[in-house]
Write a protein that holds these residues in place. Structure first.
Motif, PDB file in Angstrom:
ATOM      1  N   VAL A 130      33.469 -18.468 -39.967  1.00  0.00           N
ATOM      2  CA  VAL A 130      34.679 -18.758 -40.753  1.00  0.00           C
ATOM      3  C   VAL A 130      35.833 -17.811 -40.440  1.00  0.00           C
ATOM      4  CG1 VAL A 130      33.430 -19.887 -42.639  1.00  0.00           C
ATOM      5  CG2 VAL A 130      33.827 -17.410 -42.719  1.00  0.00           C
ATOM      6  N   ALA A 131      35.548 -16.698 -39.781  1.00  0.00           N
ATOM      7  CA  ALA A 131      36.624 -15.744 -39.480  1.00  0.00           C
ATOM      8  C   ALA A 131      36.140 -14.734 -38.461  1.00  0.00           C
ATOM      9  CB  ALA A 131      37.081 -15.025 -40.744  1.00  0.00           C
ATOM     10  N   GLN A 132      37.102 -14.067 -37.847  1.00  0.00           N
ATOM     11  CA  GLN A 132      36.819 -12.934 -36.969  1.00  0.00           C
ATOM     12  C   GLN A 132      37.987 -11.981 -37.082  1.00  0.00           C
ATOM     13  OE1 GLN A 132      35.433 -13.958 -33.075  1.00  0.00           O
ATOM     14  NE2 GLN A 132      35.610 -11.876 -32.299  1.00  0.00           N
ATOM     15  N   ARG A 133      37.674 -10.705 -37.360  1.00  0.00           N
ATOM     16  CA  ARG A 133      38.736  -9.709 -37.486  1.00  0.00           C
ATOM     17  C   ARG A 133      38.178  -8.319 -37.245  1.00  0.00           C
ATOM     18  NH1 ARG A 133      38.142 -12.093 -42.558  1.00  0.00           N
ATOM     19  NH2 ARG A 133      37.186 -10.791 -44.136  1.00  0.00           N
ATOM     20  N   THR A 134      39.092  -7.398 -36.989  1.00  0.00           N
ATOM     21  CA  THR A 134      38.714  -6.008 -36.777  1.00  0.00           C
ATOM     22  C   THR A 134      38.866  -5.252 -38.087  1.00  0.00           C
ATOM     23  OG1 THR A 134      39.415  -6.118 -34.488  1.00  0.00           O
ATOM     24  CG2 THR A 134      39.205  -3.921 -35.448  1.00  0.00           C
ATOM     25  N   GLU A 135      37.790  -4.563 -38.469  1.00  0.00           N
ATOM     26  CA  GLU A 135      37.773  -3.750 -39.689  1.00  0.00           C
ATOM     27  C   GLU A 135      37.044  -2.457 -39.375  1.00  0.00           C
ATOM     28  OE1 GLU A 135      37.497  -7.105 -43.183  1.00  0.00           O
ATOM     29  OE2 GLU A 135      35.633  -6.453 -42.241  1.00  0.00           O
ATOM     30  N   GLU A 136      37.621  -1.361 -39.798  1.00  0.00           N
ATOM     31  CA  GLU A 136      37.004  -0.056 -39.603  1.00  0.00           C
ATOM     32  C   GLU A 136      36.632   0.176 -38.143  1.00  0.00           C
ATOM     33  OE1 GLU A 136      33.799   0.409 -42.462  1.00  0.00           O
ATOM     34  OE2 GLU A 136      34.987  -0.577 -44.004  1.00  0.00           O
ATOM     35  N   GLY A 137      37.399  -0.405 -37.243  1.00  0.00           N
ATOM     36  CA  GLY A 137      37.154  -0.248 -35.820  1.00  0.00           C
ATOM     37  C   GLY A 137      36.088  -1.160 -35.251  1.00  0.00           C
ATOM     38  N   PHE A 138      35.528  -2.043 -36.064  1.00  0.00           N
ATOM     39  CA  PHE A 138      34.499  -2.979 -35.621  1.00  0.00           C
ATOM     40  C   PHE A 138      35.087  -4.379 -35.533  1.00  0.00           C
ATOM     41  CE2 PHE A 138      31.902   0.263 -37.891  1.00  0.00           C
ATOM     42  CZ  PHE A 138      31.098   0.649 -36.836  1.00  0.00           C
ATOM     43  N   ASN A 139      34.769  -5.099 -34.458  1.00  0.00           N
ATOM     44  CA  ASN A 139      35.179  -6.489 -34.304  1.00  0.00           C
ATOM     45  C   ASN A 139      34.105  -7.346 -34.966  1.00  0.00           C
ATOM     46  OD1 ASN A 139      36.247  -8.928 -33.560  1.00  0.00           O
ATOM     47  ND2 ASN A 139      36.001  -8.623 -31.363  1.00  0.00           N
ATOM     48  N   ARG A 140      34.397  -7.851 -36.157  1.00  0.00           N
ATOM     49  CA  ARG A 140      33.399  -8.546 -36.970  1.00  0.00           C
ATOM     50  C   ARG A 140      33.616 -10.052 -36.974  1.00  0.00           C
ATOM     51  NH1 ARG A 140      33.417  -4.061 -41.826  1.00  0.00           N
ATOM     52  NH2 ARG A 140      31.956  -2.648 -40.811  1.00  0.00           N
ATOM     53  N   VAL A 141      32.498 -10.756 -36.945  1.00  0.00           N
ATOM     54  CA  VAL A 141      32.494 -12.215 -37.050  1.00  0.00           C
ATOM     55  C   VAL A 141      31.869 -12.539 -38.408  1.00  0.00           C
ATOM     56  CG1 VAL A 141      31.674 -14.381 -36.065  1.00  0.00           C
ATOM     57  CG2 VAL A 141      32.242 -12.439 -34.562  1.00  0.00           C
ATOM     58  N   TYR A 142      32.581 -13.355 -39.196  1.00  0.00           N
ATOM     59  CA  TYR A 142      32.155 -13.721 -40.538  1.00  0.00           C
ATOM     60  C   TYR A 142      31.553 -15.117 -40.540  1.00  0.00           C
ATOM     61  CZ  TYR A 142      34.338  -9.564 -42.290  1.00  0.00           C
ATOM     62  OH  TYR A 142      34.638  -8.251 -42.534  1.00  0.00           O
ATOM     63  N   PHE A 143      30.445 -15.236 -41.242  1.00  0.00           N
ATOM     64  CA  PHE A 143      29.733 -16.505 -41.371  1.00  0.00           C
ATOM     65  C   PHE A 143      29.501 -16.819 -42.836  1.00  0.00           C
ATOM     66  CE2 PHE A 143      28.413 -15.128 -37.146  1.00  0.00           C
ATOM     67  CZ  PHE A 143      28.304 -16.307 -36.430  1.00  0.00           C
ATOM     68  N   GLU A 144      29.372 -18.103 -43.117  1.00  0.00           N
ATOM     69  CA  GLU A 144      29.010 -18.572 -44.457  1.00  0.00           C
ATOM     70  C   GLU A 144      27.979 -19.695 -44.326  1.00  0.00           C
ATOM     71  OE1 GLU A 144      32.425 -19.905 -46.651  1.00  0.00           O
ATOM     72  OE2 GLU A 144      33.497 -18.019 -46.348  1.00  0.00           O
ATOM     73  N   LYS A 145      27.140 -19.808 -45.327  1.00  0.00           N
ATOM     74  CA  LYS A 145      26.210 -20.932 -45.423  1.00  0.00           C
ATOM     75  C   LYS A 145      26.266 -21.478 -46.829  1.00  0.00           C
ATOM     76  CE  LYS A 145      21.500 -22.421 -44.528  1.00  0.00           C
ATOM     77  NZ  LYS A 145      20.175 -21.984 -44.029  1.00  0.00           N
ATOM     78  N   ASN A 146      26.618 -22.752 -46.931  1.00  0.00           N
ATOM     79  CA  ASN A 146      26.633 -23.439 -48.211  1.00  0.00           C
ATOM     80  C   ASN A 146      25.196 -23.840 -48.522  1.00  0.00           C
ATOM     81  OD1 ASN A 146      26.875 -25.251 -50.328  1.00  0.00           O
ATOM     82  ND2 ASN A 146      28.825 -26.036 -49.609  1.00  0.00           N
ATOM     83  N   LEU A 147      24.722 -23.505 -49.698  1.00  0.00           N
ATOM     84  CA  LEU A 147      23.332 -23.754 -50.074  1.00  0.00           C
ATOM     85  C   LEU A 147      23.146 -25.014 -50.896  1.00  0.00           C
ATOM     86  CD1 LEU A 147      22.353 -20.090 -51.005  1.00  0.00           C
ATOM     87  CD2 LEU A 147      21.991 -21.267 -48.826  1.00  0.00           C
ATOM     88  N   THR A 148      24.217 -25.763 -51.120  1.00  0.00           N
ATOM     89  CA  THR A 148      24.083 -26.975 -51.936  1.00  0.00           C
ATOM     90  C   THR A 148      23.888 -28.213 -51.091  1.00  0.00           C
ATOM     91  OG1 THR A 148      26.475 -27.235 -52.006  1.00  0.00           O
ATOM     92  CG2 THR A 148      25.416 -26.086 -53.859  1.00  0.00           C
TER      93      THR A 148
END
Length: 148
Positions: A130-148
């Protein structure tokens, strides 16, 4: 078996994080965030669960907690000696089940963009980037899973 971590588990949890993430240090250029987490505080807050085998031998751990209407899966690590046996998937499934039991409809997580195995694994488990951004010097990839 998965159980709530106890204070006495902290050395095993720290060792597991060090060993599981060590291969990423040269790739990222420094220790990833899960290697420097405050496990003592997380254990005391009831956010850490450990996986053990039938002989109560430590295999891995997971850190998750409710946040803003979802569960944040902050860390999952398996000892290299237990890798490939489904321990990580079992821990993630445990987190998802706990979320459902608490009436939470989604699990969110992030991982480092350079952890290619993790990116592929989360996608296979039904997580959507759902997103990718740099935080605290880390290149992070964000994921989500809908459980419904």
């Amino acid at each position: 078996m998965i159980r709530l971590a106890e204070k006495s588990d902290e050395p095993d949890i720290r060792n597991c994080a060090e060993r599981a993430y060590a291969r990423y240090v040269p790739i990222i250029g420094r220790k990833p965030a899960p290697m420097i987490a405050d496990f003592t505080t997380q254990i005391a807050a009831g956010m850490v669960y450990v996986a053990t085998d039938e002989n109560a031998t430590f295999l891995g751990f997971i850190v998750f907690y409710p946040k803003d209407g979802y569960f944040l899966l902050e860390n999952v690590a398996v000892l290299p000696s237990a890798a490939g046996r489904g321990v990580g998937k079992m821990l993630i499934s445990f987190c998802e089940k706990a979320a459902r039991q608490h009436g939470v409809a989604a699990v969110h997580l992030y991982t480092n963009a350079k952890m290619k195995d993790n990116l592929a694994m989360y996608s296979r488990l039904g997580y959507v980037k759902v997103a990718q951004r740099t935080e605290e010097g880390f290149n992070r990839v964000y994921f989500e899973k809908n459980l419904t």
